[in-house]
Design an enzyme around this catalytic site. Structure first.
Site, mmCIF file in Angstrom:
data_model
loop_
_atom_site.group_PDB
_atom_site.id
_atom_site.type_symbol
_atom_site.label_atom_id
_atom_site.label_comp_id
_atom_site.label_asym_id
_atom_site.label_seq_id
_atom_site.Cartn_x
_atom_site.Cartn_y
_atom_site.Cartn_z
ATOM 1 N N ILE A 150 0.824 -1.222 0.000
ATOM 2 C CA ILE A 150 0.000 0.000 0.000
ATOM 3 C C ILE A 150 0.856 1.269 0.000
ATOM 4 O O ILE A 150 2.026 1.244 0.363
ATOM 5 C CB ILE A 150 -0.998 0.011 1.188
ATOM 6 C CG1 ILE A 150 -0.280 -0.158 2.533
ATOM 7 C CG2 ILE A 150 -2.059 -1.062 0.987
ATOM 8 C CD1 ILE A 150 -1.177 0.065 3.738
ATOM 9 N N LYS A 176 2.839 -4.992 3.298
ATOM 10 C CA LYS A 176 3.963 -4.060 3.380
ATOM 11 C C LYS A 176 3.442 -2.633 3.229
ATOM 12 O O LYS A 176 3.074 -2.199 2.145
ATOM 13 C CB LYS A 176 5.012 -4.318 2.300
ATOM 14 C CG LYS A 176 6.295 -3.575 2.628
ATOM 15 C CD LYS A 176 7.160 -3.251 1.442
ATOM 16 C CE LYS A 176 6.725 -2.037 0.679
ATOM 17 N NZ LYS A 176 6.810 -0.738 1.410
ATOM 18 N N PRO A 177 3.432 -1.895 4.348
ATOM 19 C CA PRO A 177 3.014 -0.486 4.261
ATOM 20 C C PRO A 177 4.065 0.326 3.498
ATOM 21 O O PRO A 177 5.167 -0.149 3.240
ATOM 22 C CB PRO A 177 2.958 -0.046 5.733
ATOM 23 C CG PRO A 177 2.913 -1.317 6.537
ATOM 24 C CD PRO A 177 3.690 -2.315 5.726
ATOM 25 N N GLU A 179 6.965 2.980 2.834
ATOM 26 C CA GLU A 179 8.124 3.321 3.666
ATOM 27 C C GLU A 179 7.994 4.709 4.287
ATOM 28 O O GLU A 179 8.556 4.987 5.331
ATOM 29 C CB GLU A 179 9.429 3.214 2.862
ATOM 30 C CG GLU A 179 9.527 4.068 1.597
ATOM 31 C CD GLU A 179 8.985 3.345 0.373
ATOM 32 O OE1 GLU A 179 8.137 2.441 0.519
ATOM 33 O OE2 GLU A 179 9.427 3.707 -0.748
ATOM 34 N N GLU A 251 -4.660 -0.878 -8.012
ATOM 35 C CA GLU A 251 -5.388 0.394 -7.979
ATOM 36 C C GLU A 251 -4.339 1.475 -8.153
ATOM 37 O O GLU A 251 -3.532 1.716 -7.259
ATOM 38 C CB GLU A 251 -6.155 0.541 -6.670
ATOM 39 C CG GLU A 251 -7.209 1.633 -6.747
ATOM 40 C CD GLU A 251 -6.659 3.001 -6.388
ATOM 41 O OE1 GLU A 251 -6.313 3.757 -7.320
ATOM 42 O OE2 GLU A 251 -6.573 3.301 -5.191
ATOM 43 N N GLY A 253 -3.050 5.306 -10.260
ATOM 44 C CA GLY A 253 -3.462 6.701 -10.191
ATOM 45 C C GLY A 253 -4.400 7.126 -11.295
ATOM 46 O O GLY A 253 -5.081 6.316 -11.908
ATOM 47 N N CYS A 285 -5.468 9.582 -5.527
ATOM 48 C CA CYS A 285 -5.519 8.929 -6.840
ATOM 49 C C CYS A 285 -6.650 9.458 -7.702
ATOM 50 O O CYS A 285 -6.569 9.443 -8.912
ATOM 51 C CB CYS A 285 -5.620 7.422 -6.676
ATOM 52 S SG CYS A 285 -6.925 6.928 -5.563
ATOM 53 N N GLU A 382 0.330 12.457 -13.926
ATOM 54 C CA GLU A 382 -0.192 12.545 -12.571
ATOM 55 C C GLU A 382 0.822 13.316 -11.724
ATOM 56 O O GLU A 382 1.968 12.912 -11.600
ATOM 57 C CB GLU A 382 -0.388 11.143 -11.996
ATOM 58 C CG GLU A 382 -0.956 11.165 -10.604
ATOM 59 C CD GLU A 382 -1.220 9.771 -10.055
ATOM 60 O OE1 GLU A 382 -2.364 9.483 -9.732
ATOM 61 O OE2 GLU A 382 -0.261 8.965 -9.966
HETATM 62 P P1 NAI Z 1 5.157 3.672 -5.367
HETATM 63 O O1 NAI Z 1 4.243 3.047 -6.366
HETATM 64 O O2 NAI Z 1 6.620 3.538 -5.590
HETATM 65 O O3 NAI Z 1 4.858 3.110 -3.886
HETATM 66 C C1 NAI Z 1 3.700 2.418 -3.496
HETATM 67 C C2 NAI Z 1 4.090 1.169 -2.713
HETATM 68 O O4 NAI Z 1 4.785 0.275 -3.572
HETATM 69 C C3 NAI Z 1 5.014 1.431 -1.534
HETATM 70 O O5 NAI Z 1 4.657 0.583 -0.466
HETATM 71 C C4 NAI Z 1 6.368 1.041 -2.085
HETATM 72 O O6 NAI Z 1 7.292 0.655 -1.104
HETATM 73 C C5 NAI Z 1 6.007 -0.138 -2.967
HETATM 74 N N1 NAI Z 1 6.972 -0.455 -4.020
HETATM 75 C C6 NAI Z 1 7.779 0.398 -4.693
HETATM 76 N N2 NAI Z 1 8.533 -0.268 -5.585
HETATM 77 C C7 NAI Z 1 8.220 -1.581 -5.478
HETATM 78 C C8 NAI Z 1 8.674 -2.764 -6.121
HETATM 79 N N3 NAI Z 1 9.616 -2.738 -7.074
HETATM 80 N N4 NAI Z 1 8.130 -3.946 -5.752
HETATM 81 C C9 NAI Z 1 7.177 -3.989 -4.812
HETATM 82 N N5 NAI Z 1 6.722 -2.911 -4.164
HETATM 83 C C10 NAI Z 1 7.227 -1.707 -4.492
HETATM 84 O O7 NAI Z 1 4.751 5.204 -5.257
HETATM 85 P P2 NAI Z 1 5.638 6.392 -4.629
HETATM 86 O O8 NAI Z 1 7.032 6.302 -5.158
HETATM 87 O O9 NAI Z 1 5.440 6.396 -3.169
HETATM 88 O O10 NAI Z 1 4.909 7.671 -5.235
HETATM 89 C C11 NAI Z 1 5.226 8.123 -6.538
HETATM 90 C C12 NAI Z 1 3.994 8.525 -7.276
HETATM 91 O O11 NAI Z 1 3.090 7.428 -7.361
HETATM 92 C C13 NAI Z 1 3.170 9.634 -6.663
HETATM 93 O O12 NAI Z 1 3.686 10.880 -6.949
HETATM 94 C C14 NAI Z 1 1.836 9.382 -7.309
HETATM 95 O O13 NAI Z 1 1.828 9.937 -8.612
HETATM 96 C C15 NAI Z 1 1.749 7.873 -7.424
HETATM 97 N N6 NAI Z 1 0.980 7.271 -6.315
HETATM 98 C C16 NAI Z 1 -0.309 6.838 -6.540
HETATM 99 C C17 NAI Z 1 -1.071 6.350 -5.494
HETATM 100 C C18 NAI Z 1 -2.476 5.913 -5.675
HETATM 101 O O14 NAI Z 1 -3.270 6.037 -4.758
HETATM 102 N N7 NAI Z 1 -2.840 5.338 -6.778
HETATM 103 C C19 NAI Z 1 -0.556 6.300 -4.129
HETATM 104 C C20 NAI Z 1 0.823 6.719 -3.994
HETATM 105 C C21 NAI Z 1 1.533 7.188 -5.060
#
Ligand code: NAI
Ligand code: MG
Length: 479
Positions: A150, A176-177, A179, A251, A253, A285, A382
């Site tokens: 998440i 895994k929440p 970081e 889910e 963005g 999102c 986004e």
């Molecule tokens: P992210 O997609 O990297 O992080 C979300 C989760 O995925 C975190 O728990 C992270 O540790 C995990 N994660 C990252 N790389 C992974 C991998 N290779 N394998 C497994 N798990 C992994 O998003 P981040 O870097 O925090 O935010 C970047 C952008 O993502 C934001 O600016 C936004 O545009 C978008 N985002 C969209 C969300 C939504 O609700 N759809 C929520 C958070 C971010």
């Protein structure tokens, strides 16, 4: 902010300096540290998966009545409600959202847990009229050990959306929440233990995405990954999950179109557009970041929106009157400011904001760009911040093509008093959720998810249960 440390070097840190070395002195970092949290790696994930598998296959959870699973979830809902204020305070510190928004999230968490508590003993199979002297029926059984990854924007709410259906259906969990936001999930783990969930049913491993998250994705004894986060992360996860053909739901963005017609209720539409983009500082999102405004009212509308934006109260998220707290991290703030620069460079008209507020904390001013063209970066990508792109339009037909011209499809909204137009748009727009004369109304009872690259599968509502069960056909020969 929180910092992550691998759990081992405790002894070392008492014997050696661990602060920064600047100007020949050991000094504390400038940024205030509110907590230090253990970061798990692949070995910790493996331990958690083993615990989850044990709980799935033996022990009280494996044979528990569905109604009893529901009762545990109801107890958890009661405990979260009892500790809601504490959790709201912690969540505000965890991710920077305002205390008022945190309280709203907590209400959603309780509703979600109770909603799925009610489902636990109502997940039914069917009897099927097969050909021949046979009785066929279906059983709906848990998928197994589910890995849940998440993000940081709604830490507890995303946890509830994922725990609720997973537990109602009898799965066991390794979560895994994010970081950036490790704190509140741990507290919920404690409350789940207090509610009486047996050992191994719910496991939480904080850590980085590329280490702990990745280990969960490739683990051969994890049956499913449920992910919320960035579309690029989802692509990596889907590729890595392919090796073990895991079930995946995503889910992701969006770049959601919010369409304002001249025949709207102007006050309602200005408020709606404002809430659409600024709720949780746009770190949402479903943020209404592409604001299509009919030309006839365009000038008046953007002036009113910009004026309202200038009044948004920015500050400490724990202050009861704060409307916009800090962005979650320096990285996120920098990403948002980078897009503001691109908006300026590519010729959009900045009406207000576009800059950081102050020099401590990650505050970004509410930002309105007018006369944005569809091909500008701020109209396509986004941003995940309080930055709205205003796109004037002339006709419905022109608008709907432009609104759908994105690889995203999470949410969409329309403000109009014309019923025909509203229903037509609801049918035509490619998005998993459509709002008419409102925005960000998300309830645990209704399916939520994306068209196109905004996701796969649905969360919330009955729809989520499908993704947490396997259907088994049983056929019996009748003599
Ligand atoms: P992210 O997609 O990297 O992080 C979300 C989760 O995925 C975190 O728990 C992270 O540790 C995990 N994660 C990252 N790389 C992974 C991998 N290779 N394998 C497994 N798990 C992994 O998003 P981040 O870097 O925090 O935010 C970047 C952008 O993502 C934001 O600016 C936004 O545009 C978008 N985002 C969209 C969300 C939504 O609700 N759809 C929520 C958070 C971010
Ligand atoms: Mg990332």
């Amino acid at each position: 902010m929180t910092t992550m440390t691998a759990s081992k070097p405790k002894a070392i840190s008492s014997a050696y300096e661990t602060r920064l070395f600047i100007d020949n002195e050991f000094v504390a970092p400038v940024e205030e540290v509110i907590a230090t949290v253990a970061a798990g790696t692949a070995a910790d994930i493996d331990k958690a998966v083993k615990a989850a598998r044990r709980a799935l296959e033996s022990g009280p959870w494996a044979t528990m009545d569905a109604a009893e699973r529901g009762r545990l979830l109801f107890k958890l809902g009661d405990l979260v409600e009892k500790h809601a204020e504490e959790l709201a305070q912690l969540e505000a510190l965890n991710c920077g959202k305002t205390i008022r928004d945190s309280r709203g999230d907590l209400a959603g968490v309780v509703n979600t847990i109770r909603y799925y508590a009610g489902w636990a003993d109502k997940i039914e199979g069917k009897t099927v009229p097969v050909r021949g002297p046979f009785l066929s029926y279906t059983l709906r059984q848990p998928v197994g050990v589910v890995g849940q990854i998440i993000p940081w924007n709604f830490p507890l709410l995303m946890l509830a959306w994922k725990w609720g259906p997973a537990l109602a259906c009898g799965n066991t969990i390794v979560m895994k929440p994010a970081e950036q936001t490790p704190l509140t999930a741990l507290r919920l783990g404690e409350l789940a233990r207090e509610a009486g969930f047996p050992k191994g049913v719910i496991n939480l491993v904080n850590g980085m995405g590329e280490t702990a998250g990745h280990a969960l994705v490739i683990h051969p004894h994890v049956d499913k990954i449920a992910f919320t986060g960035h579309v690029d992360t989802a692509k990596i996860i889907q590729r890595n999950a392919a090796e073990t053909l895991k079930r995946t739901t995503f889910e992701l963005g969006g770049k959601s179109p919010n369409v304002i017609f001249a025949d709207c209720d102007m006050d309602q539409a200005v408020d709606g557009a404002f809430h659409a983009i600024y709720f949780h500082g746009g770190q949402c999102c479903t943020a209404g970041s592409r604001l299509f405004v009919e030309e006839k009212i365009h000038q008046e509308f953007v002036e009113r929106l910009a004026a309202k934006s200038r009044q948004r109260k920015i500050g400490n998220q724990l202050d009861e009157t704060t409307e916009l707290g800090p962005m979650v991290s320096q990285e996120q703030m920098e990403k948002i400011l980078h897009y503001c620069n691109l908006g300026n460079q590519q010729g959009a008209k900045l009406l207000t904001g576009g800059v950081r507020r102050g020099s401590t904390g990650f505050f970004v001013e509410p930002t309105v760009f007018d006369n944005v063209r569809d091909d500008m970066a701020i109209a396509k990508d986004e941003i995940f911040g309080p930055v709205v792109s205003v796109l004037p339009f002339k006709s419905y037909d022109e608008m709907i093509v432009r609104a759908n011209n994105t690889f995203y499809g999470l949410a969409a909204a329309i403000f109009t008093k014309n019923l025909d137009k509203a229903h037509r748009y609801a049918k035509d727009v490619k998005a998993g959720t459509v709002w008419v004369n409102c925005y960000h109304i998300v309830d645990t009872t209704t399916p939520f998810g994306g068209f196109k690259m905004s996701g796969q599968g649905r969360e919330n509502g009955e729809a989520a249960l499908e993704h947490y069960t396997e259907t088994k056909t049983v056929t019996i020969k009748l003599s």
